[in-house]
Design an enzyme around this catalytic site. Structure first.
Site, short mmCIF file in Angstrom:
data_model
loop_
_atom_site.label_atom_id
_atom_site.label_comp_id
_atom_site.label_asym_id
_atom_site.label_seq_id
_atom_site.Cartn_x
_atom_site.Cartn_y
_atom_site.Cartn_z
N GLN A 113 -0.34 -13.96 1.34
CA GLN A 113 -0.65 -12.75 0.77
C GLN A 113 -1.97 -12.66 0.38
O GLN A 113 -2.75 -13.31 -0.07
CB GLN A 113 0.24 -12.47 -0.51
N TYR A 164 11.69 -15.82 6.96
CA TYR A 164 10.51 -15.32 6.98
C TYR A 164 9.46 -15.76 5.95
O TYR A 164 8.77 -15.17 4.99
CB TYR A 164 10.46 -13.68 6.51
N GLU A 223 11.01 -19.76 9.69
CA GLU A 223 9.80 -18.80 10.06
C GLU A 223 9.46 -18.78 11.63
O GLU A 223 9.70 -20.08 12.21
CB GLU A 223 8.77 -19.54 9.36
N ASP A 282 11.65 -11.81 2.94
CA ASP A 282 10.13 -11.12 3.03
C ASP A 282 9.74 -10.98 4.45
O ASP A 282 8.66 -11.34 4.82
CB ASP A 282 9.35 -12.19 2.34
N CYS A 333 7.08 -4.73 2.14
CA CYS A 333 5.91 -4.14 1.78
C CYS A 333 5.79 -3.02 2.58
O CYS A 333 4.73 -2.08 2.66
CB CYS A 333 4.78 -5.09 2.61
#
Ligand code: SAM
Length: 436
Positions: free
Chosen positions: A270, A297, A318, A365, A392
């Site tokens: 991030q 994720y 992932e 995420d 997001c």
């Protein structure tokens, strides 16, 4: 033509209406009256360029960085409090439009402590101007490169290292990348977290000479430098297939909350460190003690590791092999042996775990594109009791919630501002399985 700006658009532009059709006017805000010229007319909407502001919004301010304002940070021209209001409007509108979620479900946005200097990473294209390398950005929706001398959104350490790297490259007359020769500097990537920094030069086929590398070594507090070779023509990726350490440590090693993290140059982390910490703590606080927690994720595994004391076993999934290697290393580094990580597509990984055991909590995420159909189906089939969805992108979050609502109810929606000066907002949605 004279236009009255009525609302804010998803790219932070003002929206006016002409014969009931929306007209998007970048650089304007609701409440303003402007004189503008239509630059593109489509059947259902139009784009216009502003000529003059006839009536300014009271919350407008002199832009602290006009160049960044033009290049993807349209909220530089307005007070921070107002930025948060617009972000909340965009989020609640998307949730209502796609998922019929009412506004009262959405809590007030958690603001960023730093309005400026919050970006711990830059990924910038390089070009040549008057024989010198320069950094910049492409104008939104175009391939017009604009030079940026100073970024107010960057961590000052990122800025210092960026300028020093460029100065050294220019002293050595290093060229910008050319598709013809497949040589030269293409992008510069710098990440700096808690004062520890890692840089990568993304070049063509070049070999960097010892003299150049020795000069880079003199940059104070540059802890590692990598080179990545990327000669692909239509590359949407910054990094090439091969990345090599030129000096320093292969991974950034940073303290983060109660743990330590290894971060590879290619892995996602991030951009706003402080706000990421606040977001992750909030997410972890929503994990109830349970047997099986899955994080899809998961990147380098931060949330899995932070939540590991709340679950008997934690599984992270992932797609990026560099990130998953970091996640495995991070579990070892922090002696968290109930955390397991697998490199797989989220849907495939989830099916595999769900076949063997009941999933209590699912943390997700995903990238801006949201959950794909396969993942939505995998979730609806595996039916975890709780879902903690971090997004997001309000539009894809809302579209995904519309599907998940078949089996899940919303408990909380809390947004965090990780990207001041932009219309972007990070949002956590807590969902619980409807008991029938
Ligand atoms: C927004 S990032 C979140 C990473 C992590 N949760 C964090 O906060 O550091 C999204 C992550 O999803 C990964 N990803 C993208 N598509 C994927 C897929 N189909 N399956 C699994 N992971 C994927 C990306 O590599 C990236 O690390």
């Amino acid at each position: 033509m004279k236009l009255e700006i009525k609302k804010i658009g998803i790219n932070g532009e003002g929206i006016a209406y002409d014969q009931k059709k929306p007209v998007f006017v970048p650089g304007t805000f609701p409440g303003e009256v402007v004189e503008a010229t239509i630059s593109e007319k489509k059947a259902h909407y139009a784009h216009a360029k502003i000529n003059r502001i006839l009536q300014k919004a009271h919350y407008r301010r002199p832009s602290p960085s006009p160049i960044e304002e033009q290049l993807g940070h349209p909220f530089f021209g307005i007070e921070y409090e107002k930025q948060l209001t617009f972000k909340l409007d965009l989020l609640t509108e998307a949730l209502w439009k796609y998922a019929k979620v009412k506004r009262h479900w959405v809590r007030k946005i958690n603001p960023s402590e730093n309005e400026f200097s919050y970006r711990n990473q830059c990924k910038l294209p390089i070009q040549e101007r008057q024989g010198k390398l320069v950094c910049g950005l492409f104008s939104p929706n175009s391939n017009q490169f604009q030079v940026v001398h100073h970024f107010l959104t960057h961590d000052p350490e990122v800025e210092r290292i960026r300028k020093e790297l460029l100065a050294i490259l220019n002293q050595h007359h290093f060229p910008a990348y050319s598709h013809k020769t497949k040589q030269g500097l293409r992008y510069i990537v710098i990440r700096c977290i808690h004062g520890i920094s890692q840089a990568t030069l993304i070049t063509g086929k070049d070999t960097l000479n010892k003299c150049l590398i020795d000069d880079f070594k003199k940059i104070p507090h540059l802890h590692s430098l990598h080179q990545s070779w990327n000669t692909s023509k239509q590359s949407l990726q910054f990094f090439g297939e091969r990345t090599k350490l030129l000096f320093g440590k292969k991974h950034l090693l940073i303290p983060f909350s109660s743990i330590y993290l290894h971060v590879s140059p290619e892995a996602f982390f991030q951009l706003n460190t402080k706000q990421a910490e606040a977001l992750y703590h909030y997410a972890v606080s929503k994990v109830d003690p349970c047997h099986i927690l899955v994080e899809a994720y998961c990147g380098i595994g931060v949330m899995s590791l932070l939540a590991s004391s709340k679950a008997e076993q934690v599984y992270g999934i992932e797609l990026n092999p560099h990130a998953i290697q970091d996640a495995k290393r991070n579990a070892e580094l922090n002696h968290l042996d109930n955390c397991h990580f697998e490199c797989a597509d989220a849907a495939d990984g989830l099916y595999k775990i769900a076949k063997k055991q009941k999933i209590d909590t699912l943390l997700i995420d995903p990238p801006r594109s949201g959950l794909d159909e396969a993942m939505l189906e995998a979730i609806l089939k595996s039916q975890p009791d709780r879902i903690i969805y971090i997004s997001c992108n309000p539009a894809t979050l809302a579209k995904n919630i519309a599907v998940l609502k078949w089996k899940y109810q919303i408990l909380t929606i809390q947004a965090f501002d990780l990207f001041p000066q932009t219309p972007h907002v990070e949002c956590l949605c807590l969902l619980s399985k409807v008991q029938k």
